[in-house]
Design a protein around this motif. Sequence first.
Motif, mmCIF file in Angstrom:
data_model
loop_
_atom_site.group_PDB
_atom_site.id
_atom_site.type_symbol
_atom_site.label_atom_id
_atom_site.label_comp_id
_atom_site.label_asym_id
_atom_site.label_seq_id
_atom_site.Cartn_x
_atom_site.Cartn_y
_atom_site.Cartn_z
ATOM 1 N N THR A 134 0.840 -1.203 0.000
ATOM 2 C CA THR A 134 0.000 0.000 0.000
ATOM 3 C C THR A 134 0.872 1.249 0.000
ATOM 4 O O THR A 134 0.635 2.197 -0.761
ATOM 5 N N GLU A 135 1.885 1.250 0.852
ATOM 6 C CA GLU A 135 2.771 2.413 0.944
ATOM 7 C C GLU A 135 3.618 2.574 -0.315
ATOM 8 O O GLU A 135 3.999 3.697 -0.669
ATOM 9 N N LYS A 136 3.901 1.472 -0.987
ATOM 10 C CA LYS A 136 4.677 1.543 -2.233
ATOM 11 C C LYS A 136 3.812 1.970 -3.418
ATOM 12 O O LYS A 136 4.332 2.263 -4.490
ATOM 13 N N GLY A 137 2.492 1.984 -3.226
ATOM 14 C CA GLY A 137 1.593 2.411 -4.296
ATOM 15 C C GLY A 137 1.106 1.296 -5.185
ATOM 16 O O GLY A 137 0.409 1.547 -6.165
ATOM 17 N N ASN A 138 1.438 0.050 -4.833
ATOM 18 C CA ASN A 138 0.962 -1.107 -5.605
ATOM 19 C C ASN A 138 -0.354 -1.570 -4.980
ATOM 20 O O ASN A 138 -0.411 -2.562 -4.257
ATOM 21 N N HIS A 139 -1.432 -0.843 -5.273
ATOM 22 C CA HIS A 139 -2.680 -1.035 -4.553
ATOM 23 C C HIS A 139 -3.391 -2.337 -4.908
ATOM 24 O O HIS A 139 -4.019 -2.955 -4.035
ATOM 25 N N ASP A 140 -3.330 -2.767 -6.149
ATOM 26 C CA ASP A 140 -4.011 -4.005 -6.533
ATOM 27 C C ASP A 140 -3.438 -5.200 -5.784
ATOM 28 O O ASP A 140 -4.183 -6.023 -5.230
ATOM 29 N N GLU A 141 -2.111 -5.303 -5.755
ATOM 30 C CA GLU A 141 -1.467 -6.402 -5.049
ATOM 31 C C GLU A 141 -1.712 -6.276 -3.545
ATOM 32 O O GLU A 141 -1.919 -7.277 -2.849
ATOM 33 N N ALA A 142 -1.709 -5.046 -3.050
ATOM 34 C CA ALA A 142 -1.939 -4.818 -1.618
ATOM 35 C C ALA A 142 -3.329 -5.290 -1.209
ATOM 36 O O ALA A 142 -3.494 -5.936 -0.168
ATOM 37 N N ILE A 143 -4.322 -4.990 -2.022
ATOM 38 C CA ILE A 143 -5.695 -5.395 -1.700
ATOM 39 C C ILE A 143 -5.812 -6.916 -1.680
ATOM 40 O O ILE A 143 -6.471 -7.490 -0.802
ATOM 41 N N THR A 194 -9.581 -4.591 8.167
ATOM 42 C CA THR A 194 -10.619 -4.046 7.283
ATOM 43 C C THR A 194 -10.414 -2.551 7.019
ATOM 44 O O THR A 194 -10.659 -2.078 5.911
ATOM 45 N N SER A 195 -9.969 -1.819 8.022
ATOM 46 C CA SER A 195 -9.719 -0.384 7.812
ATOM 47 C C SER A 195 -8.562 -0.179 6.841
ATOM 48 O O SER A 195 -8.557 0.775 6.050
ATOM 49 N N MET A 196 -7.575 -1.080 6.887
ATOM 50 C CA MET A 196 -6.453 -0.978 5.957
ATOM 51 C C MET A 196 -6.912 -1.288 4.538
ATOM 52 O O MET A 196 -6.431 -0.656 3.574
ATOM 53 N N ILE A 197 -7.824 -2.230 4.390
ATOM 54 C CA ILE A 197 -8.368 -2.530 3.060
ATOM 55 C C ILE A 197 -9.110 -1.311 2.523
ATOM 56 O O ILE A 197 -8.951 -0.932 1.358
ATOM 57 N N ARG A 198 -9.914 -0.688 3.370
ATOM 58 C CA ARG A 198 -10.646 0.503 2.931
ATOM 59 C C ARG A 198 -9.688 1.635 2.565
ATOM 60 O O ARG A 198 -9.896 2.344 1.574
ATOM 61 N N LEU A 199 -8.638 1.816 3.367
ATOM 62 C CA LEU A 199 -7.646 2.852 3.063
ATOM 63 C C LEU A 199 -6.980 2.596 1.717
ATOM 64 O O LEU A 199 -6.796 3.513 0.908
ATOM 65 N N CYS A 200 -6.614 1.331 1.477
ATOM 66 C CA CYS A 200 -5.946 0.980 0.223
ATOM 67 C C CYS A 200 -6.869 1.208 -0.963
ATOM 68 O O CYS A 200 -6.455 1.735 -2.003
ATOM 69 N N ARG A 201 -8.130 0.794 -0.821
ATOM 70 C CA ARG A 201 -9.088 1.016 -1.906
ATOM 71 C C ARG A 201 -9.300 2.507 -2.141
ATOM 72 O O ARG A 201 -9.448 2.948 -3.280
ATOM 73 N N LYS A 202 -9.311 3.292 -1.090
ATOM 74 C CA LYS A 202 -9.489 4.740 -1.239
ATOM 75 C C LYS A 202 -8.305 5.350 -1.962
ATOM 76 O O LYS A 202 -8.476 6.220 -2.830
ATOM 77 N N ARG A 203 -7.098 4.907 -1.604
ATOM 78 C CA ARG A 203 -5.917 5.439 -2.294
ATOM 79 C C ARG A 203 -5.918 5.047 -3.763
ATOM 80 O O ARG A 203 -5.530 5.848 -4.621
#
Length: 277
Positions: free
Chosen positions: A107-116, A138-147
Motif C-alpha cells: 500500500t505504501e509503495k503504491g501497488n494497490h491491486d497487489e496490496a488489496i 478491514t480499515s487498511m483494506i478501505r484505506l488501500c481502496r481509497k488510495r
Amino acid sequence: MGNASVTSAAHEKVEIMADNSPKEKMTAEQLRKRGNELHDGRRFQEAVEVYSKAIMKDPSVPTFYTNRALCYLRLQRWDLVCKDCSTAIERDPNCLKAYYFMGVAFTEKGNHDEAINLLQKANDLAMKQRQSYGDEITSMIRLCRKRRWNRQEEKRISQEIDLQVYLHRLIEEEKQRQLGQLRSEWDDGDVASSSASSSADASVEKKAAELERYHQEKKSELDRLLSEVDDRRKRRDVPDYLCGKISFELMRDPVITPRSVLHFQTEKHLCWNNFFF
C-alpha cells in the motif's frame, strides 16, 4: 592518571564482554522475547538486530521473520518488509501477519491491486482462524481502496485536461490550415486576374474573419460542453457506508438485513447466517 585510564578501559572492555556474552548464549525464543521488548520500547533497529540473531539460530520459525518485518514496517523499509514476509509465507502459507504486513508495505509503495489481494487474504485467514483484529485489517483494506480510487481519479482528471488541450490544438491547426489555403489561392490567381485589388483584399479579409469566428465558436462550444461536466473533475469520494463490509466493494443492488444493516445482495446469506456478525 595513566593507571586510571588503563583501569577505565579495562572496565569498559569487561562491561562490553558482559553485555555481549549472554546474548550469544540466549536461545532463539529468548532472543524473540528480547526483540519484543526492544520493539515495545520503540528501539526498532536494535530489535531488528536481535530478531536477526534469532533467525540465525532457528531460520524455520516464521514468527521471527514477521516480527522483524514489523520493525522494518516501523522504519518504513518496505522492500525488506516484503522480503521477510515472503520468507514467512514460505515457512507457513497461512501466516496471517505476513500477508497483512506485506499488504501494508505494498500500500505504501503504491501497488494497490497487489496490496488489496494480500490484505483480503489476511482478512480471510483471520475469519477462518477465528482471530480477532478488530477493524485493523478491514480499515487498511478501505484505506488501500481509497488510495487506489484517488489515483484513478487523478489519472482521469489529467486525461480530461489533456483531451481538452488536444482538441483545442486540433481546432487551431485546422484554422491555420484553412487560412493558409485561402491566402495561397489568392496569391496564385486572384491578384493576377483582378483589377480591383483593394476590393479583393477586403474580400479575403472578410473570409479570414469568418474562418476566425467559426473556429472560435468551435472552441467556445467545446469549452461549454466540458464545463457542463466540470463537476466530474472534482475528486469524488466513496463513503465507507456505501461499501460492503465483507467484500469492501461499492454496493450494487443493496439489501437490508434484519439488523438494519446495508449489504450486497451476494453478502445477504452470510450476514443472515451470523457468519459476519
